[in-house]
Design a protein around this motif. Structure first.
Motif, PDB file in Angstrom:
ATOM      1  N   ARG A 187       0.832  -1.212   0.000  1.00 62.17           N
ATOM      2  CA  ARG A 187       0.000   0.000   0.000  1.00 62.17           C
ATOM      3  C   ARG A 187       0.866   1.262   0.000  1.00 62.17           C
ATOM      4  O   ARG A 187       0.673   2.184   0.779  1.00 62.17           O
ATOM      5  CB  ARG A 187      -0.945   0.011   1.208  1.00 62.17           C
ATOM      6  CG  ARG A 187      -1.816  -1.226   1.318  1.00 62.17           C
ATOM      7  CD  ARG A 187      -2.729  -1.203   2.533  1.00 62.17           C
ATOM      8  NE  ARG A 187      -2.027  -0.930   3.768  1.00 62.17           N
ATOM      9  CZ  ARG A 187      -1.282  -1.811   4.432  1.00 62.17           C
ATOM     10  NH1 ARG A 187      -1.120  -3.041   3.958  1.00 62.17           N
ATOM     11  NH2 ARG A 187      -0.681  -1.475   5.563  1.00 62.17           N
ATOM     12  N   LEU A 255       1.056  -5.116  -8.778  1.00 62.11           N
ATOM     13  CA  LEU A 255      -0.302  -4.952  -8.272  1.00 62.11           C
ATOM     14  C   LEU A 255      -1.324  -5.212  -9.381  1.00 62.11           C
ATOM     15  O   LEU A 255      -1.069  -4.965 -10.559  1.00 62.11           O
ATOM     16  CB  LEU A 255      -0.509  -3.533  -7.734  1.00 62.11           C
ATOM     17  CG  LEU A 255       0.371  -3.113  -6.544  1.00 62.11           C
ATOM     18  CD1 LEU A 255       0.056  -1.676  -6.149  1.00 62.11           C
ATOM     19  CD2 LEU A 255       0.168  -4.041  -5.364  1.00 62.11           C
ATOM     20  N   GLU A 259      -6.329  -3.049  -7.712  1.00 63.80           N
ATOM     21  CA  GLU A 259      -5.577  -2.490  -6.584  1.00 63.80           C
ATOM     22  C   GLU A 259      -4.997  -1.121  -6.934  1.00 63.80           C
ATOM     23  O   GLU A 259      -5.061  -0.178  -6.139  1.00 63.80           O
ATOM     24  CB  GLU A 259      -4.454  -3.445  -6.181  1.00 63.80           C
ATOM     25  CG  GLU A 259      -4.926  -4.718  -5.502  1.00 63.80           C
ATOM     26  CD  GLU A 259      -3.786  -5.698  -5.249  1.00 63.80           C
ATOM     27  OE1 GLU A 259      -3.704  -6.231  -4.128  1.00 63.80           O
ATOM     28  OE2 GLU A 259      -2.981  -5.927  -6.176  1.00 63.80           O
TER      29      GLU A 259
END
Length: 318
Positions: A187, A255, A259
Motif C-alpha cells: 500500500r 499490483l 488495486e
C-alpha cells in the motif's frame, strides 16, 4: 502602428528551483524510449480525465515519508593498497514519517544517520565530539557514485522507519520521490513533484494538460530501468501553465489493476486537501504541506553543519 502582444504564462514555481516541467521534457512530448502500456485502465484511444468515483473514502491513516541529506565534508581515505588517497564524503541524513488523519497531521517517526562513504575497503568509522560517522562502501570513487551510495542509505532509512512504524491494515504510505527501492512495501505510492521527462505520447499528454484540480489520468504501466504503474494528478492551482499543479504517482508493477485503480482514486481524493500554497512555499502546490513541514524539521535535526565540519577536521588531525 500598434505592436502585437505575445501571450505568455509564468510558471508558478519559484525561479530558484527547476521548473515543474523542464524544457527538456517539453521537447520530448513525442515517443520516448520508456516502455509504455497505456491501456491498463482504459483504451489508449479513450483516455480522458478521471474523477474519484462516488463512495471513494480516505484511508484510515495516510502516512507520508520523506528524507533529506547533506554532505558535511569531502574527505580522503588513505588506503594502504592504493598509491593515492581515495575520495569520500562524510554525510548526515534523516528520514521521517508524518501521519495525516481526521484530526490533522502529527510527526510519527524520525531518525538521523551519519556515514562516511568511500570506495575503499579501509573506509573508517569516524568518531567526533559531536557525532559518529559509520563506514559505508560506495561502488566507486566518483562524486556520482558517492552520491548514489548516500541516496541509497537515505532510502533504506525511510524503508526501515516504514516497516517499524506501520501498524494499521488500512493505512496508505506516500513516499516523496520515485518508488524505486520501495516497491516491496505494501500500500505504498511514490510521489514525484518535478518532471524531467515527458513519458506520454502527444494524445495522452494532452489529457494531462486538460486535467482539472482533483482529477487524474488513467493508470498506465511504464518501464525504464524498472517497471511500475503510474498516473498523473492535478492539485489545486491558480496558474494556467500547461503542467501547473501536476504530480506523478507510482505504484508497484505487480499490483492488480483493481488495486492500482483503488490507490489512484484514494490519493486523487486526498491529495488536494494537502496541497501547498504559493504564499508559503515556492514549490506549491506539488510540495504538499506535510512534506514541506517534515523537510524543514529533518534539516533542523541534521545539526549545525559548521560545528560538524569543525569536529570532522579535529578528528582527522587527532
Amino acid at each position: 502602428m500598434t505592436a502585437s502582444v505575445t501571450e505568455f504564462t509564468v510558471d508558478p514555481w519559484d525561479p530558484g528551483y527547476a521548473a515543474a516541467l523542464s524544457v527538456e521534457a517539453l521537447a520530448e512530448l513525442g515517443p520516448t524510449s520508456a516502455e509504455l502500456v497505456l491501456d491498463v485502465e482504459r483504451d489508449a484511444a479513450d483516455w480522458k480525465p478521471v474523477d474519484p468515483p462516488p463512495g471513494t473514502v480516505a484511508p484510515e491513516a495516510l502516512l507520508i515519508a520523506d528524507g533529506v541529506r547533506r554532505i558535511d565534508a569531502r574527505v580522503w581515505v588513505h588506503d594502504p593498497s592504493s598509491p593515492m588517497p581515495i575520495p569520500g564524503i562524510a554525510a548526515s541524513y534523516a528520514a521521517g514519517i508524518v501521519e495525516c488523519g481526521p484530526s490533522g497531521a502529527r510527526l510519527a517517526a524520525l531518525e538521523v544517520g551519519r556515514s562516511l562513504f568511500s570506495a575503499s575497503p579501509y573506509t573508517p568509522e569516524v568518531k567526533t565530539t559531536h557525532a559518529t560517522y559509520r563506514a559505508e562502501r560506495a561502488s566507486g570513487p566518483s562524486m556520482d557514485e558517492l552520491s548514489l551510495a548516500l541516496q541509497r542509505q537515505v532510502t533504506q532509512l525511510e524503508v526501515d522507519l516504514a516497516v517499524k512504524y506501520r501498524s494499521l491494515a488500512d493505512d496508505l504510505l506516500l513516499v516523496d520521490g520515485p518508488l524505486r527501492g520501495r516497491t516491496h512495501l505494501p500500500r505504498t505510492v511514490g510521489y514525484i513533484k518535478t518532471h524531467h521527462t515527458a513519458y506520454l505520447p502527444g494524445p495522452q499528454s494532452a489529457v494531462v494538460s486538460a486535467l482539472a484540480p482533483g482529477q487524474r489520468t488513467p493508470v498506465f504501466l511504464m518501464g525504464t530501468s524498472w517497471r511500475r504503474h503510474a498516473w498523473y494528478v492535478r492539485l489545486p492551482v491558480r496558474s494556467s501553465a500547461p503542467w501547473a499543479g501536476i504530480a506523478r504517482c507510482e505504484a508497484g508493477a505487480d499490483l492488480s489493476v483493481d488495486e492500482v485503480v483503488r490507490l489512484a482514486d484514494t490519493l486523487t481524493l486526498v491529495l488536494p486537501s494537502l496541497a501547498g500554497v504559493d504564499y508559503k512555499d515556492p514549490r506549491a502546490p506539488q510540495n504538499l504541506v506535510p512534506i514541506g513541514g517534515l523537510e524543514k524539521l529533518l534539516r533542523h535535526r541534521l545539526g549545525d553543519p559548521a560545528l560538524l565540519y569543525r569536529a570532522l577536521r579535529t578528528a582527522a588531525h587527532s
